[in-house]
Scaffold this motif. Structure first.
Motif, PDB file in Angstrom:
ATOM      1  N   THR A   1      -5.799  -8.741 -46.560  1.00  0.00           N
ATOM      2  CA  THR A   1      -7.049  -8.020 -46.120  1.00  0.00           C
ATOM      3  C   THR A   1      -7.453  -8.655 -44.693  1.00  0.00           C
ATOM      4  OG1 THR A   1      -8.411  -9.559 -47.371  1.00  0.00           O
ATOM      5  CG2 THR A   1      -7.843  -7.737 -48.267  1.00  0.00           C
ATOM      6  N   ILE A   2      -8.444  -7.808 -44.052  1.00  0.00           N
ATOM      7  CA  ILE A   2      -9.220  -8.317 -42.904  1.00  0.00           C
ATOM      8  C   ILE A   2     -10.629  -8.482 -43.127  1.00  0.00           C
ATOM      9  CG2 ILE A   2      -9.518  -7.877 -40.289  1.00  0.00           C
ATOM     10  CD1 ILE A   2      -6.688  -6.468 -40.538  1.00  0.00           C
ATOM     11  N   LYS A   3     -11.299  -9.445 -42.629  1.00  0.00           N
ATOM     12  CA  LYS A   3     -12.696  -9.623 -42.942  1.00  0.00           C
ATOM     13  C   LYS A   3     -13.230  -9.706 -41.582  1.00  0.00           C
ATOM     14  CE  LYS A   3     -12.948 -11.535 -47.489  1.00  0.00           C
ATOM     15  NZ  LYS A   3     -13.471 -10.503 -48.210  1.00  0.00           N
ATOM     16  N   ILE A   4     -14.388  -8.971 -41.381  1.00  0.00           N
ATOM     17  CA  ILE A   4     -14.941  -8.946 -40.068  1.00  0.00           C
ATOM     18  C   ILE A   4     -16.651  -9.368 -40.091  1.00  0.00           C
ATOM     19  CG2 ILE A   4     -15.832  -7.388 -38.194  1.00  0.00           C
ATOM     20  CD1 ILE A   4     -13.318  -5.797 -38.826  1.00  0.00           C
ATOM     21  N   LYS A   6     -20.262  -9.775 -38.402  1.00  0.00           N
ATOM     22  CA  LYS A   6     -20.909  -9.266 -37.158  1.00  0.00           C
ATOM     23  C   LYS A   6     -22.286  -9.640 -37.327  1.00  0.00           C
ATOM     24  CE  LYS A   6     -21.032  -5.089 -34.433  1.00  0.00           C
ATOM     25  NZ  LYS A   6     -20.417  -3.823 -34.246  1.00  0.00           N
ATOM     26  N   GLU A   7     -22.924 -10.299 -36.389  1.00  0.00           N
ATOM     27  CA  GLU A   7     -24.270 -10.422 -36.398  1.00  0.00           C
ATOM     28  C   GLU A   7     -25.129  -9.185 -36.185  1.00  0.00           C
ATOM     29  OE1 GLU A   7     -27.116 -14.071 -34.541  1.00  0.00           O
ATOM     30  OE2 GLU A   7     -25.330 -13.660 -33.581  1.00  0.00           O
ATOM     31  N   ASP A   8     -26.488  -9.174 -36.934  1.00  0.00           N
ATOM     32  CA  ASP A   8     -27.010  -7.721 -36.757  1.00  0.00           C
ATOM     33  C   ASP A   8     -28.396  -8.233 -35.872  1.00  0.00           C
ATOM     34  OD1 ASP A   8     -28.991  -9.163 -38.625  1.00  0.00           O
ATOM     35  OD2 ASP A   8     -28.125  -7.688 -40.244  1.00  0.00           O
ATOM     36  N   GLU A   9     -29.412  -7.496 -35.826  1.00  0.00           N
ATOM     37  CA  GLU A   9     -30.557  -7.852 -35.045  1.00  0.00           C
ATOM     38  C   GLU A   9     -31.215  -9.044 -35.451  1.00  0.00           C
ATOM     39  OE1 GLU A   9     -32.680  -4.358 -34.248  1.00  0.00           O
ATOM     40  OE2 GLU A   9     -31.117  -3.363 -32.968  1.00  0.00           O
ATOM     41  N   GLU A  10     -31.297  -8.965 -36.688  1.00  0.00           N
ATOM     42  CA  GLU A  10     -32.034 -10.217 -37.646  1.00  0.00           C
ATOM     43  C   GLU A  10     -31.355 -11.629 -37.802  1.00  0.00           C
ATOM     44  OE1 GLU A  10     -33.549  -8.428 -41.184  1.00  0.00           O
ATOM     45  OE2 GLU A  10     -34.596  -6.724 -39.998  1.00  0.00           O
ATOM     46  N   HIS A  11     -30.379 -11.469 -37.031  1.00  0.00           N
ATOM     47  CA  HIS A  11     -29.376 -12.535 -37.100  1.00  0.00           C
ATOM     48  C   HIS A  11     -28.654 -12.995 -38.482  1.00  0.00           C
ATOM     49  CE1 HIS A  11     -30.581 -13.923 -33.207  1.00  0.00           C
ATOM     50  NE2 HIS A  11     -32.127 -13.592 -33.459  1.00  0.00           N
ATOM     51  N   ASN A  12     -28.399 -11.931 -39.058  1.00  0.00           N
ATOM     52  CA  ASN A  12     -27.818 -12.013 -40.201  1.00  0.00           C
ATOM     53  C   ASN A  12     -26.339 -11.523 -39.990  1.00  0.00           C
ATOM     54  OD1 ASN A  12     -30.047 -12.737 -41.732  1.00  0.00           O
ATOM     55  ND2 ASN A  12     -30.712 -10.542 -41.975  1.00  0.00           N
ATOM     56  N   PHE A  13     -25.488 -12.292 -40.862  1.00  0.00           N
ATOM     57  CA  PHE A  13     -23.892 -11.741 -40.581  1.00  0.00           C
ATOM     58  C   PHE A  13     -23.654 -10.892 -41.810  1.00  0.00           C
ATOM     59  CE2 PHE A  13     -24.413 -15.773 -38.306  1.00  0.00           C
ATOM     60  CZ  PHE A  13     -23.534 -15.352 -37.028  1.00  0.00           C
ATOM     61  N   ASN A  14     -23.094  -9.627 -41.376  1.00  0.00           N
ATOM     62  CA  ASN A  14     -22.631  -8.751 -42.383  1.00  0.00           C
ATOM     63  C   ASN A  14     -21.061  -8.768 -42.534  1.00  0.00           C
ATOM     64  OD1 ASN A  14     -25.479  -7.813 -43.010  1.00  0.00           O
ATOM     65  ND2 ASN A  14     -25.257  -6.534 -41.068  1.00  0.00           N
ATOM     66  N   VAL A  15     -20.442  -8.460 -43.494  1.00  0.00           N
ATOM     67  CA  VAL A  15     -18.968  -8.794 -43.444  1.00  0.00           C
ATOM     68  C   VAL A  15     -18.569  -7.416 -43.996  1.00  0.00           C
ATOM     69  CG1 VAL A  15     -19.018  -9.529 -46.084  1.00  0.00           C
ATOM     70  CG2 VAL A  15     -17.113 -10.076 -44.552  1.00  0.00           C
ATOM     71  N   SER A  16     -17.421  -7.067 -43.319  1.00  0.00           N
ATOM     72  CA  SER A  16     -16.662  -5.893 -43.458  1.00  0.00           C
ATOM     73  C   SER A  16     -15.215  -6.357 -43.922  1.00  0.00           C
ATOM     74  CB  SER A  16     -16.684  -4.937 -42.310  1.00  0.00           C
ATOM     75  OG  SER A  16     -17.917  -4.496 -41.961  1.00  0.00           O
ATOM     76  N   THR A  17     -14.808  -5.546 -45.173  1.00  0.00           N
ATOM     77  CA  THR A  17     -13.469  -6.133 -45.535  1.00  0.00           C
ATOM     78  C   THR A  17     -12.391  -4.681 -45.137  1.00  0.00           C
ATOM     79  OG1 THR A  17     -14.361  -7.585 -47.167  1.00  0.00           O
ATOM     80  CG2 THR A  17     -12.066  -6.808 -47.638  1.00  0.00           C
ATOM     81  N   PHE A  60     -15.461   0.947 -40.929  1.00  0.00           N
ATOM     82  CA  PHE A  60     -13.998   0.719 -40.512  1.00  0.00           C
ATOM     83  C   PHE A  60     -13.301   1.680 -41.232  1.00  0.00           C
ATOM     84  CE2 PHE A  60     -15.958  -2.946 -38.473  1.00  0.00           C
ATOM     85  CZ  PHE A  60     -15.467  -3.010 -37.468  1.00  0.00           C
ATOM     86  N   THR A  61     -12.486   2.546 -40.676  1.00  0.00           N
ATOM     87  CA  THR A  61     -11.318   3.163 -41.283  1.00  0.00           C
ATOM     88  C   THR A  61     -10.083   3.158 -40.658  1.00  0.00           C
ATOM     89  OG1 THR A  61     -12.052   5.295 -39.989  1.00  0.00           O
ATOM     90  CG2 THR A  61     -13.088   4.922 -42.214  1.00  0.00           C
ATOM     91  N   PRO A  62      -8.750   3.244 -41.173  1.00  0.00           N
ATOM     92  CA  PRO A  62      -7.596   2.993 -40.472  1.00  0.00           C
ATOM     93  C   PRO A  62      -7.239   4.381 -39.674  1.00  0.00           C
ATOM     94  CG  PRO A  62      -7.324   3.398 -42.680  1.00  0.00           C
ATOM     95  CD  PRO A  62      -8.840   3.149 -42.756  1.00  0.00           C
ATOM     96  N   GLN A  63      -7.167   4.483 -38.470  1.00  0.00           N
ATOM     97  CA  GLN A  63      -6.882   5.738 -37.627  1.00  0.00           C
ATOM     98  C   GLN A  63      -5.594   6.123 -37.588  1.00  0.00           C
ATOM     99  OE1 GLN A  63      -9.516   7.663 -36.511  1.00  0.00           O
ATOM    100  NE2 GLN A  63     -10.837   6.450 -38.143  1.00  0.00           N
TER     101      GLN A  63
END
Length: 266
Positions: A1-4, A6-17, A60-63
């Protein structure tokens, strides 16, 4: 798996797998478009590459999904061993001789050895060198020295070279492959003999009595020569036309070449 992350406007880090690869991730490349959306290219030991594009709604989706070996050959010139062996097989089955133009890392000796075993060829090898002479290639008449077996009272006997040995050998249905390595190291006078042989299709050699005879390469024998791609300018186009040329690039494995491929995809 790949984890991403990314910081949002409120300085929280959201993760995508990102899930989809079945092997370890060995290469990763990411860049943003003009909307700050990410595109990620990932290479894995499962022999595949995936391109992931970020969507504002779907995430994210595989293209794109493809086999690694196919894309590597198309974009970087690197080749798999099976592809190289298949190309050599095609040339041999069509009845032609092959000239392998070698790039660094091609490992042609290993490939030719495996090819011969796979296809049932009996193989003979000759390593070219600046010191070699026509005797190495076609042989010649040598005096019968004291202590050597008599030759019916004759003072000279025919001793074959690399090519003439194959033509003088008793005919059989066994497939044979003659390989001359690194012909760029071959002296010009010897390469001229090789060129003349390929041009005429036969070789004129004296027998033990001194009588000149024509010898033809049997149908069951194929010839392959190898040459560094950097040295090909030393040979005329007429010489190259005696062969089917195969460019042999760096050999890839499942864990090689990802960086070059990812760069080519960009």
């Amino acid at each position: 798996t790949i984890k991403i992350w990314k910081e949002d406007e409120e300085h929280n880090f959201n993760v995508s797998t990102l899930e989809g690869h079945t092997g370890n991730i060995s290469s990763l490349y990411a860049f943003q478009d003009n909307k700050d959306l990410l595109t990620i290219v990932s290479g894995s030991s499962d022999n595949t590459i995936k391109i992931w594009k970020e969507d504002e709604i779907k995430g994210f989706t595989p293209q794109e999904f493809f086999e690694f070996s196919e894309r590597i050959e198309r974009n970087t010139g690197a080749q798999s061993e099976n592809t190289i062996k298949l190309r050599i097989k095609n040339v041999m089955e069509l009845g032609f001789h092959g000239l392998l133009l070698l790039e660094p890392g091609s490992r042609e000796k290993e490939i030719l050895s495996d090819f011969s075993k796979d296809e049932g060829y009996e193989t003979s090898n000759l390593e070219s060198s600046p010191e070699m002479t026509s005797m190495d290639l076609i042989g010649g008449l040598f005096p019968v020295l004291e202590g050597e077996p008599p030759n019916n009272g004759k003072e000279f006997s025919q001793k074959p070279g690399f090519l003439s040995r194959a033509m003088l050998k008793k005919e059989s249905d066994e497939k044979r492959l003659l390989i001359i390595h690194n012909i760029d190291a071959m002296p010009e006078r010897v390469s001229v003999i090789l060129n003349n042989f390929l041009l005429k299709g036969y070789m004129e050699l004296p027998d033990d009595s001194g009588k000149v005879r024509k010898y033809f390469l049997p149908e069951n024998i194929r010839l392959i020569v190898t040459l560094s791609s950097e040295s090909q300018r030393e040979f005329s186009s007429a010489f190259f036309n005696r062969f089917v040329k195969l460019n042999i690039g760096a050999l890839t494995t499942s864990n090689q070449g990802y960086s070059e491929t990812l760069e080519a995809l960009m």
